[in-house]
Design a protein around this motif. Structure first.
Motif, PDB file in Angstrom:
ATOM      1  N   ALA A 383      -0.983  -8.511   2.498  1.00  0.00           N
ATOM      2  CA  ALA A 383      -0.793  -7.446   1.513  1.00  0.00           C
ATOM      3  C   ALA A 383      -2.066  -7.194   0.716  1.00  0.00           C
ATOM      4  CB  ALA A 383       0.362  -7.809   0.578  1.00  0.00           C
ATOM      5  N   TRP A 387      -3.354  -3.578   0.657  1.00  0.00           N
ATOM      6  CA  TRP A 387      -2.946  -2.848  -0.546  1.00  0.00           C
ATOM      7  C   TRP A 387      -3.478  -3.449  -1.850  1.00  0.00           C
ATOM      8  CZ3 TRP A 387       1.030  -4.276   3.082  1.00  0.00           C
ATOM      9  CH2 TRP A 387       1.342  -3.248   3.968  1.00  0.00           C
ATOM     10  N   GLY A 391      -0.138  -5.102  -3.874  1.00  0.00           N
ATOM     11  CA  GLY A 391       0.658  -5.555  -2.740  1.00  0.00           C
ATOM     12  C   GLY A 391       1.110  -6.996  -2.898  1.00  0.00           C
TER      13      GLY A 391
END
Length: 420
Positions: A383, A387, A391
């Protein structure tokens, strides 16, 4: 007129003297039992997290990027979960002193091998073996709970857990500082030496005991599904701690990536040593542990776990804000450690007292927690790559929701004392 024969305690013939004579004086081994177990727990727990603060240094040494080697942190947790699955149930069936000594030496040798590696996969193998052998704390917690007075059981368990979280803090703080000064390989070598000395010393002070169960060595592993099936309270403790530990692990193992990241990604551009000092916020866990143990003894596990989940839920948006605001990141670090340790003490005390096979139940509980943490860490690394810090926080929030929602409906046969 002659005075009556003295009967006071000072005379050595009164009832107090008789009580003192009947009570054996504690030996050096008995006095060292709990403190040494707590210190050994700190040293061995640090091995699971030793790679996390060193990721930037390891990546630089191997010609890679920190996010590309972030998966090493989850390898350590998966290794620990595997070690728990296979070794921790043996506490009910074999000589615990011998098992602690053998695992200690195995962990130390693996750490030395890790220091000598020249590639990510070889290092991952060494970390996996070292973490699998670093299950000594979970062999000792059931013994501590068994020997503690019933009305102080959670307090004694809390003392060991305080040592565990102190080790986690030491891994980040001392690991970051020592890694910056001497290199990550010397950190691994120092951890190997500390593990060997404290582990063997702890094995020496353990009491001689008769195994609680006989039969095949891995019968405890085979019994795990049945123990979980017949104890809804244990199942609930396992799932809730997996959710809590996963949320903490996602954020804490990814923190070095945020703190040392440059302008191209989320980050504060700190050195490894400065980022390691952030781990001092983890001392919250060591402070909260004794308090949490007293609260569990007084109010029960259910109320403490509910409160801990509420505190953790508040920490997630603070962590997200901490991607840009350092003060929010500091506050979130304090809150999430307080939530984790309170939940852990409550759930583990319940796991240790809900069945007639505490080592097997403790194995189920801790494996569930570390499996949840390892999975969340792996997802958090991915993540972060795609992101950023937002994330990572999303993964943490999802783990808390899963841990609570999946256990919010009481299982059939569950006792009311644990609540929901």
């Amino acid at each position: 007129m002659s005075s009556p024969a003295p009967t006071t305690e000072a005379s050595g013939t009164g009832p107090g003297a008789a009580a003192r004579a009947a009570t054996p004086r504690p030996t050096l081994r008995s006095r060292l039992f709990l403190p040494l177990i707590a210190v050994c727990t700190a040293a061995t727990a640090a091995n699971i997290y030793i790679a996390a603060p060193l990721l930037p240094l390891i990546a630089r040494d191997f010609g890679s990027t920190p996010s590309a080697v972030a998966w090493l942190a989850s390898v350590a947790q998966f290794g620990y979960a595997a070690g728990l699955l296979f070794f921790a149930p043996l506490g009910d069936r074999v000589n615990r002193r011998r098992l602690v000594a053998v695992l200690t030496l195995a962990a130390a040798v693996a750490l030395v091998a890790g220091a000598a590696t020249n590639g990510t996969y070889a290092l991952a193998g060494a970390v996996l073996i070292a973490s699998a052998a670093t299950v000594v704390p979970q062999l000792l917690v059931p013994l501590v709970a068994q020997r503690a007075p019933a009305h102080h059981r959670a307090r004694h368990v809390a003392a060991v857990i305080a040592g565990l979280f102190t080790g986690i803090v030491a891994a980040r703080v001392a690991g970051g500082l020592a890694g910056q000064a001497f290199g990550w390989r010397w950190v691994f070598l120092g951890a190997a030496a500390l593990t060997a000395v404290l582990g063997l010393a702890t094995a020496a002070v353990l009491p001689r005991e008769t195994p609680r169960h006989s039969g095949p060595l891995f019968a405890g592993l085979a019994a795990l599904p049945g123990v979980l099936r017949h104890s809804p309270d244990l199942w609930r403790a396992c799932v809730r701690q997996a959710g809590m530990y996963g949320a903490w692990s996602a954020m804490w193992t990814s923190l070095a990536l945020l703190l040392t990241g440059g302008s191209a990604v989320d980050g504060y551009g700190m050195t490894t040593a400065a980022a390691g000092l952030f781990g001092l916020f983890g001392l919250t866990a060591s402070v909260v542990a004794p308090l949490a143990g007293g609260l569990v003894d007084r109010f029960g596990a259910a109320r403490v776990v509910r409160t801990a989940y509420g505190v953790a839920a508040v920490s997630v948006p603070l962590f997200w804000l901490g991607g840009q605001v350092m003060a929010a990141l500091c506050a979130a670090a304090v809150l999430v450690h307080a939530a984790l340790v309170a939940s852990h003490i409550a759930n583990q005390t319940l796991a240790l007292t809900t069945t007639s096979a505490p080592a097997t139940a403790n194995t189920a509980y801790v494996v569930a927690g570390f499996a949840g943490g390892a999975t969340a860490s792996a997802l958090a690394g991915t993540a972060f790559t795609h992101w950023g810090w937002g994330g990572v926080c999303a993964v943490a929030g999802a783990w808390l929701v899963l841990g609570w929602v999946t256990t919010s409906v009481p299982a059939r046969g569950s006792r009311a004392v644990t609540g929901v």
